[in-house]
Structures are given as C-alpha cells and as structure tokens.
Design a protein around this motif. Structure first.
Motif, PDB file in Angstrom:
ATOM      1  N   THR A   1       0.461  15.355  -0.184  1.00  6.56           N
ATOM      2  CA  THR A   1      -0.981  15.596  -0.161  1.00  6.56           C
ATOM      3  C   THR A   1      -1.760  14.495  -0.868  1.00  6.56           C
ATOM      4  O   THR A   1      -2.976  14.393  -0.712  1.00  6.56           O
ATOM      5  CB  THR A   1      -1.294  16.949  -0.817  1.00  6.56           C
ATOM      6  OG1 THR A   1      -0.719  16.985  -2.142  1.00  6.56           O
ATOM      7  CG2 THR A   1      -0.728  18.103   0.000  1.00  6.56           C
ATOM      8  N   ILE A   2      -1.084  13.689  -1.684  1.00  5.93           N
ATOM      9  CA  ILE A   2      -1.678  12.521  -2.329  1.00  5.93           C
ATOM     10  C   ILE A   2      -0.516  11.618  -2.728  1.00  5.93           C
ATOM     11  O   ILE A   2       0.533  12.111  -3.146  1.00  5.93           O
ATOM     12  CB  ILE A   2      -2.536  12.912  -3.559  1.00  5.93           C
ATOM     13  CG1 ILE A   2      -3.215  11.673  -4.161  1.00  5.93           C
ATOM     14  CG2 ILE A   2      -1.728  13.672  -4.587  1.00  5.93           C
ATOM     15  CD1 ILE A   2      -4.250  12.014  -5.250  1.00  5.93           C
ATOM     16  N   THR A   3      -0.669  10.313  -2.581  1.00  4.69           N
ATOM     17  CA  THR A   3       0.449   9.393  -2.798  1.00  4.69           C
ATOM     18  C   THR A   3       0.225   8.535  -4.031  1.00  4.69           C
ATOM     19  O   THR A   3      -0.899   8.148  -4.343  1.00  4.69           O
ATOM     20  CB  THR A   3       0.659   8.499  -1.555  1.00  4.69           C
ATOM     21  OG1 THR A   3       1.115   9.317  -0.473  1.00  4.69           O
ATOM     22  CG2 THR A   3       1.686   7.406  -1.810  1.00  4.69           C
ATOM     23  N   VAL A   4       1.335   8.248  -4.730  1.00  2.00           N
ATOM     24  CA  VAL A   4       1.333   7.355  -5.882  1.00  2.00           C
ATOM     25  C   VAL A   4       2.242   6.173  -5.575  1.00  2.00           C
ATOM     26  O   VAL A   4       3.376   6.360  -5.115  1.00  2.00           O
ATOM     27  CB  VAL A   4       1.839   8.060  -7.149  1.00  2.00           C
ATOM     28  CG1 VAL A   4       1.839   7.098  -8.336  1.00  2.00           C
ATOM     29  CG2 VAL A   4       0.999   9.287  -7.455  1.00  2.00           C
ATOM     30  N   THR A   5       1.759   4.967  -5.794  1.00  2.00           N
ATOM     31  CA  THR A   5       2.611   3.785  -5.654  1.00  2.00           C
ATOM     32  C   THR A   5       2.584   3.027  -6.966  1.00  2.00           C
ATOM     33  O   THR A   5       1.524   2.741  -7.524  1.00  2.00           O
ATOM     34  CB  THR A   5       2.157   2.892  -4.479  1.00  2.00           C
ATOM     35  OG1 THR A   5       3.028   1.750  -4.390  1.00  2.00           O
ATOM     36  CG2 THR A   5       0.727   2.408  -4.631  1.00  2.00           C
ATOM     37  N   ASN A   6       3.768   2.744  -7.494  1.00  2.00           N
ATOM     38  CA  ASN A   6       3.906   2.081  -8.786  1.00  2.00           C
ATOM     39  C   ASN A   6       4.667   0.775  -8.571  1.00  2.00           C
ATOM     40  O   ASN A   6       5.868   0.795  -8.297  1.00  2.00           O
ATOM     41  CB  ASN A   6       4.653   2.986  -9.763  1.00  2.00           C
ATOM     42  CG  ASN A   6       4.712   2.405 -11.169  1.00  2.00           C
ATOM     43  OD1 ASN A   6       4.455   1.228 -11.379  1.00  2.00           O
ATOM     44  ND2 ASN A   6       5.061   3.243 -12.137  1.00  2.00           N
ATOM     45  N   LEU A   7       3.973  -0.323  -8.674  1.00  2.00           N
ATOM     46  CA  LEU A   7       4.602  -1.631  -8.491  1.00  2.00           C
ATOM     47  C   LEU A   7       4.758  -2.371  -9.821  1.00  2.00           C
ATOM     48  O   LEU A   7       4.965  -3.578  -9.849  1.00  2.00           O
ATOM     49  CB  LEU A   7       3.783  -2.483  -7.517  1.00  2.00           C
ATOM     50  CG  LEU A   7       3.760  -1.973  -6.072  1.00  2.00           C
ATOM     51  CD1 LEU A   7       2.873  -2.852  -5.206  1.00  2.00           C
ATOM     52  CD2 LEU A   7       5.170  -1.922  -5.503  1.00  2.00           C
ATOM     53  N   GLY A   8       4.689  -1.618 -10.907  1.00  2.00           N
ATOM     54  CA  GLY A   8       4.852  -2.232 -12.209  1.00  2.00           C
ATOM     55  C   GLY A   8       6.207  -2.884 -12.387  1.00  2.00           C
ATOM     56  O   GLY A   8       6.336  -3.921 -13.039  1.00  2.00           O
TER      57      GLY A   8
END
Length: 409
Positions: free
Chosen positions: A328-335
């Motif tokens: 329902t909502i996306t998180v992208t972590n490119l740290g």
C-alpha cells in the motif's frame, strides 16, 4: 458451490503469467492461503495462494501455458470445514473430461499457441534447472498433475548414488532464478525484468503528477539506542537501522492514511492495512518490492526477522502472490549503495513512496551548538491526485519524531 481460481495480478506491471508448476491435483483439499501453483512473471517465479477453501475439481491451464491476468486457472468446489478440520464439499456432478464453460464468460484466449506434449510436461524454468544439474529431463519420473514434471522431480533425479555429495536445494533455487537469454543464453530474465520496470515507470511518470518533499533526520538518539541494545544481543538477533526506519515509516503512514492506499478508477482507496512494499535488489539485476504485511503492528524483532526472510525469498524466487499484490506504500533504501538522497518514482496504483539515503555525519546545529551528527535524508514522492505537499510534509515530520524515540517503536 463452485468457484474459479484465476490468474492473479502480481503487480501493476503484470499482464500475463506462465504456470510453472501445479502444487495440487484434482481431488485435493485446499484451504485459504495454501500455495497451489508457481507462476512465472517477468520478474520472478511467485508462489500463488488460493483464497477459497474447498476441493480442486479441475485444472484448466496446463504447465507451460502463458495466460492473461484474470484467466480462470482452476475450478474449486467450496464448502464449510467439518469438525475434524477437513472440508465438507457439497455433492457435485462428475467433472467432465473437457474444461467446463467458465462461470463468467468465455475463457480468455491464451497468449501463446498450442503447446506440444513435452511443453505441457516441462516448463522453461524446469528445463533450465535440469540442464544445469546435468539431468535428461525426458527421463525424469513425473509426479505432478496430468503427468507434469515438478521442481522436486528434477532435483530428485539429480541426486547422485549413495556416498556421493548430494545437490543442495539452495543450488536448485538459485538456478530457478538464474537469467536466461534467447535460446537459453543468460540474460533473458534480466532483459524482460528491465523492460517490465521501464514500462511501469513510464506509466507512473505519464499518469501520476508527482510532488516531492524532503527532510534531514538526526539519527543520534536512534544510533545510540541501537548500539546499546545490540551490545546485549547475539549477532544473529541484532537489529539493523533499517528495522527502525521501516517501523517508524509504518507508524507515520498510519498517522497519515491518505498516503497509504491505492488510486483506482479515478479515486483513492485506503489500504486495508499498512503493507510496506520493500524494494529489494536482485542478484540477477532489477528489483522487486514485496510487502511486509501489517508492518505497523510488528515489534522490532518480528519486523527484523520478517525483513530478512522477505529479502532472502525475494532473491531465491520464493515470494508469495499476496506479498507481490498487496503493498500500500513503498520504501526504498539506497543507503547501503552510498546514496545520500533518493528521489523515487511511485509504484502505481500506490500514491506514495518513501526514499531513505545513507546515514552520514554532517554538521548539525542544536540550541546554538554545532557538532557532527549522523543524519539520514528522507524523501517522499506523492501523487498530487490524492494528496498535496502539506500531507507529505506531515508524514516526514512524523517519521522524524518517531525516530527520536526508538525505545517506543
């Protein structure tokens, strides 16, 4: 009652799928949530769950057939569970040898032409696996429905005589997700995945009026709490900063429900829960974003375990259909890739995406004093049809506030 089990939509970019393996046969009892088939999409092989309880009457689509989303795959006789846990099924007429007329219109025409007998028994993925393991797939003893060969059949055939090192299941899983090229050359899965991603992102940019907001979050308190907590744990049970950020994001999304949901038929549909889509990069290239269901209700240990499990299964091709269809909502972590700032593109039909960069020391002023603090830059991409920048800013403000009290997450 009789119900149809249909080819599910396993993401906004999916138009069709191929049956790789049936895990059931006519006469088998199934319960809601059981894995009944493996479906090949442009991105991965997905374990598909059934959402009816009953008995499989008939399989309508053979292994190897590519069909559009919504195509009836099987007919299920449904009923109520009996006291001993089995399914009580109403009496029905004998199942005919030919597929029945579907319950709601004609069966959609398959995207591929008629299959030959070998194609009915061996899918592309299984032929690839057999080749890698040095097995002549024509000699494999089939145990699947209607004489089809399953993944377990191929692995079993590859096991050497007693006293010789056996093939590891993990090797078979790795081959199942290995990219293929035209005529079996490496690269086809990667190419088709890139094409699917490109088409979806082009659609997102074309249809969604994006807006962006960003903020820097002081992670000093969270980092100290994490260090103290992990010092009392074994290596296997330590928490990663990602667990804190995901839990805080889920709670912030709960505070701003207008950003947690889907845009369907020109209207916003609130999410049934906080199902965080977590972007996972694949070893073969590309990415998928399966869901952590009800992430706001998990404690940090459960969330950390669920994240590890989801990432591992994403990279070995063992995701479930509900995980691909429900975010329902996306998180992208490119740290971890050394990126300070992420400007994401929303996954339709979702209406928001959170981007998290790496934690880096920066000058930070607090009550007139300047010092070095660990800072994470958080961004939000929002759909202007559903919300505006004010709503997006409130979510990032809530995210910041939650991370200042990690002991309460």
């Amino acid at each position: 009652m009789v119900a149809e089990f249909r080819m599910p939509s396993l993401g906004a970019d999916m138009e069709a799928g191929t049956i790789v393996e049936w895990r059931v046969k006519p006469g088998d009892e199934v319960r809601r949530g059981d894995i009944v088939a493996v479906v090949d999409t442009d991105k991965a092989d997905i374990d598909v769950e059934i959402f009816e309880t009953g008995v499989i009457d008939q399989l309508l689509v053979p292994v190897g057939r590519r069909v559009p989303v919504g195509t009836p795959l099987a007919v299920v006789s449904t009923g109520t569970a009996s006291p001993n846990g089995s399914t009580a099924v109403p009496s029905v007429a004998p199942v005919p040898t030919q597929p029945p007329e579907p319950l709601s219109g004609p069966l959609p025409k398959p995207l591929s032409g008629p299959l030959t007998e070998p194609e009915l028994r061996y899918s592309t993925v299984l032929r690839r696996l057999a080749h890698h393991l040095g097995v002549d797939i024509g000699t494999v003893t089939a145990t699947g429905p209607d004489g089809s060969v399953t993944r377990d059949d191929v692995v079993r055939a590859a096991r050497p005589p007693s006293g010789v090192l056996e093939v590891l299941p993990s090797a078979a899983e790795a081959v199942a997700t290995e990219p293929l090229g035209v005529g079996g050359r490496p690269g086809e899965r990667s190419v088709t995945m890139r094409r699917a991603i490109a088409n979806l992102m082009a659609r997102s940019n074309r249809e969604i009026p994006h807006y962006y907001v960003a903020t820097d979050i002081d992670m000093s308190t969270a980092a100290r709490w994490l260090e103290a907590t992990n010092a009392q744990r074994s290596v296997a049970t330590r928490l990663l900063p990602a667990a804190l950020m995901l839990k805080a994001t889920a709670l912030a999304a709960r505070q701003e429900p207008a950003l947690n949901g889907l845009w369907v038929d020109d209207a916003f549909v609130p999410g049934s829960g906080i199902h965080l889509g977590v972007a996972v990069s694949l070893r073969t290239g590309g990415l998928v974003a399966p869901a952590l269901h009800d992430a706001d209700a998990m404690d940090l240990d459960t969330l950390m375990q669920a994240l590890r499990d989801l990432t591992q299964r994403a990279r070995t091709g063992r995701l479930r259909s509900s995980e691909m269809a429900d975010p329902t909502i996306t998180v992208t972590n490119l740290g971890d890739q050394g990126v300070d700032t992420v400007f994401g593109v929303i996954y339709p039909p979702q209406v928001a995406l959170i981007g998290l960069g790496k934690m880096v020391e920066r000058p930070w002023a607090d009550h007139g004093m300047v010092g070095a603090r660990p800072i994470v830059r958080a961004t939000l991409a929002g759909d202007h049809r559903a919300t505006d920048g004010r709503t997006g800013a409130r979510l990032l403000t809530a995210l910041d506030a939650l991370l200042q009290h990690p002991e309460e997450l």
